[in-house]
Enzyme design. Structure first.
Site, PDB file in Angstrom:
ATOM      1  N   GLY A  22       0.799  -1.220   0.000  1.00  0.00           N
ATOM      2  CA  GLY A  22       0.000   0.000   0.000  1.00  0.00           C
ATOM      3  C   GLY A  22       0.834   1.273   0.000  1.00  0.00           C
ATOM      4  N   ILE A  23       0.358   2.251   0.752  1.00  0.00           N
ATOM      5  CA  ILE A  23       1.007   3.556   0.804  1.00  0.00           C
ATOM      6  C   ILE A  23       2.429   3.430   1.348  1.00  0.00           C
ATOM      7  CG2 ILE A  23       0.935   5.801   1.981  1.00  0.00           C
ATOM      8  CD1 ILE A  23      -2.147   5.671   1.749  1.00  0.00           C
ATOM      9  N   VAL A  69       4.044  -2.986  15.431  1.00  0.00           N
ATOM     10  CA  VAL A  69       4.284  -1.631  15.935  1.00  0.00           C
ATOM     11  C   VAL A  69       3.569  -1.348  17.260  1.00  0.00           C
ATOM     12  CG1 VAL A  69       4.798  -0.584  13.690  1.00  0.00           C
ATOM     13  CG2 VAL A  69       2.421  -0.637  14.530  1.00  0.00           C
ATOM     14  N   TYR A 162     -11.254   5.313  14.125  1.00  0.00           N
ATOM     15  CA  TYR A 162     -10.227   5.625  13.129  1.00  0.00           C
ATOM     16  C   TYR A 162     -10.032   7.137  13.019  1.00  0.00           C
ATOM     17  CZ  TYR A 162      -7.774   5.764   8.627  1.00  0.00           C
ATOM     18  OH  TYR A 162      -6.853   6.005   7.631  1.00  0.00           O
ATOM     19  N   THR A 197      -5.927   1.017  -1.920  1.00  0.00           N
ATOM     20  CA  THR A 197      -5.074   0.016  -1.272  1.00  0.00           C
ATOM     21  C   THR A 197      -5.994  -1.034  -0.654  1.00  0.00           C
ATOM     22  OG1 THR A 197      -5.094   1.062   0.903  1.00  0.00           O
ATOM     23  CG2 THR A 197      -3.335   1.754  -0.586  1.00  0.00           C
ATOM     24  N   TRP A 255     -14.751  21.081   0.431  1.00  0.00           N
ATOM     25  CA  TRP A 255     -16.188  21.359   0.497  1.00  0.00           C
ATOM     26  C   TRP A 255     -16.590  21.787   1.891  1.00  0.00           C
ATOM     27  CZ3 TRP A 255     -16.802  21.951  -4.249  1.00  0.00           C
ATOM     28  CH2 TRP A 255     -16.625  20.980  -5.240  1.00  0.00           C
TER      29      TRP A 255
END
Ligand code: NDP
Length: 255
Positions: A22-23, A69, A162, A197, A255
């Site tokens: 992914g990123i 982590v 999140y 991702t 926006w």
């Protein structure tokens, strides 16, 4: 020195948490292409090895560490093995992250705790574990992967833990930046928008209206479009930048 030379990382040692896909993987590739020796820190050994193979394939020095982590002992072991094999860590990319979706009344304590442990507590722990050496040496760059979700409320899928974790990452970034600026350790964050991702269901047709049509650029990002911003913040090109949260969202938060 040309302006592009300021983006070079030759002789630097970088760690990318969650750098195996992914990123994070796109960032690992970007740092390696800029000349850094890169350590990929994730839990999945096979994916870690695949990422290292990609990095060595482009001529970089790279290594993997099997690291959760959320575990301080894992982070300390990662710091020690990277320092022994590659040298003192100059750049830390706190990228590892997870997401869970659900209405807030349906998310249990385990869900809240797991998101916080991975997305926020781990950034704190890794910054302490790696940042200690940076502060002692008087140099270093930390780039945290936050999210536009730390700035706005996404819809129609709810994900309060999140969003809160990412808002915390942004403010932790500012806190550490202020504390460590006199020691020449810079701490910045990037705040990506919808990016293709494994973590994101952005291709689902029922969300197209919200996640594509409502983005001013009317599309989502590829991970390779996020990575250059991390390289900028990790490199001398951003030598006077600290405490910033760089939004990369195709205009969504306008926006
Ligand atoms: P992916 O799910 O593709 O990758 C997540 C990475 O994090 C994997 O490499 C995974 O490796 C690692 N990871 C997860 N938990 C742990 C752990 N406990 N210890 C070590 N590594 C861990 O996600 P993305 O690439 O999409 O996300 C990367 C970051 O970008 C995250 O912080 C995410 O919140 C953020 N982001 C993503 C957006 C998007 O739309 N995709 C938008 C905004 C922000 P392994 O499983 O091997 O441990």
């Amino acid at each position: 020195m040309t302006v592009l030379d300021q983006f070079r990382l030759d002789g630097k040692v970088a760690v990318v948490t969650g750098g195996n896909r992914g990123i994070g993987r796109a960032i690992a590739v970007a740092l390696a292409e800029a000349g850094a020796a890169v350590a990929v820190a994730g839990r999945d050994e096979q994916r870690n090895s695949d990422a290292v193979a990609q990095l060595t394939g482009i001529g970089a020095t790279a290594m993997a560490t099997t690291t959760d982590v959320t575990s301080r002992p894992d982070l300390e072991a990662m710091r020690d093995s990277v320092s022994q094999q590659l040298g003192p860590i100059d750049i830390l990319i706190n990228n590892a992250g997870i997401g869970i979706h659900g209405e807030s009344l349906t998310i249990d304590d385990e869900g809240w705790d797991r998101v916080m442990a991975t997305n926020l507590d781990a950034v704190w722990k890794a910054s302490q574990v790696i940042g200690e050496g940076m502060v002692a040496r008087g140099s270093g760059a930390i780039v945290n992967v936050g999210s536009m979700s730390g700035m706005i409320i996404n819809r129609p899928q709810w994900h309060a833990p999140y969003a809160v974790s990412k808002a915390g990452v942004h403010h932790l970034t500012r806190s550490l930046a202020a504390e460590w600026a006199p020691r020449s350790v810079r701490v910045n964050a990037i705040a990506p928008g919808y990016t293709k991702t494994e973590i994101s269901d952005i291709d689902l047709p029922e969300y197209k209206h919200y996640w594509i049509d409502e983005v001013p650029m009317q599309r989502y990002a590829q991970a390779s479009e996020i990575a250059p911003a991390a390289l900028y913040l990790a490199s001398p090109a951003s030598s006077f930048v600290t405490g910033s949260v760089l939004v990369i969202d195709g205009g969504y938060t306008l926006w």
